[in-house]
Scaffold this motif. Sequence first.
Motif, short mmCIF file in Angstrom:
data_model
loop_
_atom_site.label_atom_id
_atom_site.label_comp_id
_atom_site.label_asym_id
_atom_site.label_seq_id
_atom_site.Cartn_x
_atom_site.Cartn_y
_atom_site.Cartn_z
N ARG A 1 42.05 5.98 -0.18
CA ARG A 1 43.14 5.82 0.78
C ARG A 1 42.75 4.90 1.93
O ARG A 1 43.38 4.93 2.99
N GLY A 2 41.71 4.08 1.71
CA GLY A 2 41.37 3.01 2.64
C GLY A 2 40.33 3.34 3.67
O GLY A 2 39.95 2.47 4.46
N TYR A 3 39.81 4.57 3.68
CA TYR A 3 38.85 4.96 4.72
C TYR A 3 37.44 4.74 4.19
O TYR A 3 36.75 5.68 3.78
N ILE A 4 37.01 3.49 4.21
CA ILE A 4 35.74 3.13 3.56
C ILE A 4 34.53 3.56 4.37
O ILE A 4 33.42 3.63 3.84
N ASN A 5 34.72 3.86 5.65
CA ASN A 5 33.59 4.30 6.48
C ASN A 5 33.54 5.81 6.64
O ASN A 5 32.79 6.32 7.47
N MET A 6 34.34 6.51 5.84
CA MET A 6 34.31 7.98 5.91
C MET A 6 32.89 8.47 5.61
O MET A 6 32.20 7.96 4.73
N ASP A 7 32.47 9.48 6.36
CA ASP A 7 31.10 9.97 6.22
C ASP A 7 31.09 11.50 6.29
O ASP A 7 31.80 12.10 7.10
N ILE A 8 30.33 12.09 5.39
CA ILE A 8 30.11 13.54 5.44
C ILE A 8 28.83 13.75 6.25
O ILE A 8 27.72 13.50 5.77
N THR A 9 29.01 14.16 7.48
CA THR A 9 27.87 14.22 8.40
C THR A 9 26.95 15.40 8.12
O THR A 9 25.73 15.30 8.29
N SER A 10 27.51 16.53 7.67
CA SER A 10 26.66 17.69 7.38
C SER A 10 27.43 18.70 6.55
O SER A 10 28.66 18.70 6.52
N THR A 11 26.67 19.56 5.91
CA THR A 11 27.26 20.64 5.11
C THR A 11 26.46 21.90 5.33
O THR A 11 25.22 21.88 5.26
N GLN A 12 27.16 22.98 5.64
CA GLN A 12 26.48 24.26 5.83
C GLN A 12 27.04 25.29 4.85
O GLN A 12 28.25 25.42 4.71
N VAL A 13 26.13 25.98 4.20
CA VAL A 13 26.49 27.08 3.31
C VAL A 13 25.83 28.34 3.87
O VAL A 13 24.59 28.42 3.92
N SER A 14 26.62 29.28 4.30
CA SER A 14 26.07 30.50 4.90
C SER A 14 26.46 31.70 4.06
O SER A 14 27.53 31.74 3.44
N ILE A 15 25.56 32.67 4.05
CA ILE A 15 25.75 33.89 3.26
C ILE A 15 25.75 35.08 4.20
O ILE A 15 24.94 35.16 5.13
N THR A 16 26.67 35.99 3.98
CA THR A 16 26.73 37.18 4.82
C THR A 16 25.50 38.05 4.60
O THR A 16 24.84 37.95 3.55
N PRO A 17 25.16 38.89 5.57
CA PRO A 17 23.95 39.71 5.43
C PRO A 17 23.90 40.55 4.16
O PRO A 17 22.83 40.81 3.62
N ASP A 18 25.05 41.01 3.68
CA ASP A 18 25.05 41.81 2.45
C ASP A 18 24.97 40.94 1.19
O ASP A 18 24.97 41.47 0.08
N LYS A 19 24.91 39.61 1.39
CA LYS A 19 24.76 38.64 0.30
C LYS A 19 25.88 38.73 -0.73
O LYS A 19 25.69 38.46 -1.92
N LYS A 20 27.08 39.08 -0.27
CA LYS A 20 28.22 39.18 -1.17
C LYS A 20 29.29 38.13 -0.90
O LYS A 20 30.17 37.93 -1.73
N SER A 21 29.20 37.44 0.23
CA SER A 21 30.22 36.46 0.59
C SER A 21 29.56 35.15 1.02
O SER A 21 28.49 35.16 1.63
N VAL A 22 30.23 34.04 0.69
CA VAL A 22 29.73 32.72 1.01
C VAL A 22 30.77 31.98 1.84
O VAL A 22 31.96 32.02 1.53
#
Length: 783
Positions: free
Chosen positions: A232-253
């Motif tokens: 769609r023309g946004y050639i300078n689009m950048d994914i600056t960071s990605t975070q994946v976090s897990i709940t303490p009970d390790k059941k939800s992301v």
Amino acid sequence: MKRLLLSALLFALVIAQVHADSFTISDIRINGLQRVSAGSVFSALPLNVGDTLDERRLVEATRALFRTGFFQDIQLSREGNVLIVNLVERPSISKIELEGNKAIKSEDLLKGLQQAGLAEGEIFQQATLDGVRNELQRQYVAQGRYSASIETSIVPQPRNRVSLKIKINEGTVAAIKHINIVGNTLFSDEDLTTDFQLKTTNLLSFFYNDDKYAREKLAGDLERLRSYYLDRGYINMDITSTQVSITPDKKSVYITINIAEGERYTVREVKLSGDLKVPQEEVEALLLVKQGQVFSRNIMTKTSELITRRLGNEGYTFANVNGIPEPHDDDNTVSLTFVVDPGRRAYVNRINFRGNTKTADEVLRREMRQMEGGWASTYLIDQSKTRLERLGYFKEVSVETTQIPGVDDQIDVNFAVEEQASGSVSASAGFAQNSGIILGASISQDNFMGTGNRVSVGLNRSEYKTSYNFGFTDPYWNDDGISLGYNAFYSITDYDDTEYDVSSYSIDSFGAGFSFGYPISETSRVSFGLSLQQDTIDTGTYTVNEIFEFLDEEGDNYLNFKANAGWSESTLNRGVMPNRGYSQSLSAETTLPGSDLSFYKIDYNGQMFTPLNRTYTLRLHGKLGYGDSFGTTSKLPFYENYYAGGFSSVRGFKDNTLGPRSTPSDGSNEGTLVDEDDDEEPFGGNLLVTGGVEVMFPMPFVKDQRAFRTSVFWDVGNVFDTKCRSGSKNCSKFSLTDMASSIGIGGTWVSGFGPLSFSLALPIKKPSDSETEIFQFSMGQTF
């Protein structure tokens, strides 16, 4: 550093066992061996009798023995000039026990352990076991099982052996609760995540497991996100960071993606460079990218592919076309240059087939449009592959081109096929709701003995019909692709006193015919045929007015000569279970002069498959039929009428219950007996209109979808009559308001013993006197 200190200490202890002064070895004595042979030790030991042993060579010998991995302790000592080697072998693995694993099969786990060096009879090493435990933990994490735990225990066994116990607690799979994109101001989260493979928990997650986090899937989704902006023309689009976090009970992301959208760019100019090999105006016609339009990487890539295919059609199989964008940040525009490197023209050396264990090579080779010795055409190779798929003999067809070693302008074209059942050669039994138990012995093969010929010979019996038939079709009767077919049949059909929903009468028929077919293009052909048919009608002890009137005018015994002509076209991608393309056929049949009856019938049948995305496919289908009489015959013979309702027309209605109804005889005709229980029964009509819409989707829990089809559908249709008898019930000319309709879900499985189909349908518009049937199925009939 610690490893160096331990090694130094080890060698110091070993050397301490030997006198500091060097000596000449007169003999070598080895102690402590149990399973390892002395020969293996001597082959690994870099010392021989007569060698002078000093401190350097002593260290080398110790290292060499440790490198074998057979020993956990090595001590060297000296008795006079005799070198004493005292060894303690590592234990061997006597047994490996797995407990608690369900998501990963024990066979797969044991195979992986064996590849890592842990198997029964192998030398046990603690470091290997630790590495395997960590790898198993990583695999479960990759499946989203973050609470999984691996416990290992080592149980000593007699004769220096150990038993390994691996206890696995797989835990539960963590589900994705939220996917959040931060920084998007131009497009909503819903638009950006539509094509993601990872989804938050939804109603279909139970079937598709799309709410289970996987690192590989996230990487793919990030690339789809990037492509969404680049298209769609946004050639300078950048994914600056990605975070994946897990709940303490390790059941939800929870997944958070931070992006910077940048500015939108348009196309300033489009240029071609390189050796085009084809006229420039032809290449320019393939340019999907135009000056002034919004830049799209997808359109740029498709343009490169089109140019590559065009060069491939001229034999430049290894052509390379790259679209190179040059951004101009001052005015947010992009200059595009397509650089063409055609390479050398390639010629086909050999065309090879593999996987066709039943089908003769000749059957496959005659479908080839690419010829050996000619230049390699991408179009002709793809067309050859498509023709093989349309045969219906194969589950899958794949093709690859390989370059001849040492030659830069020749290739081999290799087709790989996976055969599937294309008929049945055996006694058969089945059941269908419209015809009861079906018993028969038959040969029905679309690929008879691997020759590509269609042959059917059989005896079949159901509740209302007994038939004998023989048919043969050679699709390549000559080299021009003309087909020749002929058939003969004899049948006894008795609708009297059965549950089959048709007005009561019986008919005996026998006949024979032949036909020719001729291809007029790659996707269409015409056919012509002649046949002779004898029909005898028996009304039994009671009948209906419509039949009496016809028999009174025409008699009850007919000999008819028929001619037929047809045209068909198909661009379907497969002969069985297609999901792309369309097919349609138009046929006309008429009786010839000299026949007892004069009538004709015209039929049209069409369907179209359109992929909606990677998962869903839209199917549109329709069937039209019209028949009438001419000359001295007043009306289309009643036994040639069209019927609707049931599996092959409008599901949710009992077979043949739609459309006109018969009127029981009032006994006014001479010789007629009236049954008091005779009801108005389906009588059919001379005009058929049916159709529908289906959305097909993969069957849950099935990995190989090629033999399965599942869909939700909307069926419509009815039967009409343009020459209704006065007083006939439900008889009318065509009207949209009289169309029946239903919605439902259906499925088909093409199994090894025959097709099994079912449908669950709910009628939403029910014409008067029609009979509904919510669940319908069929097993063992021709697909």
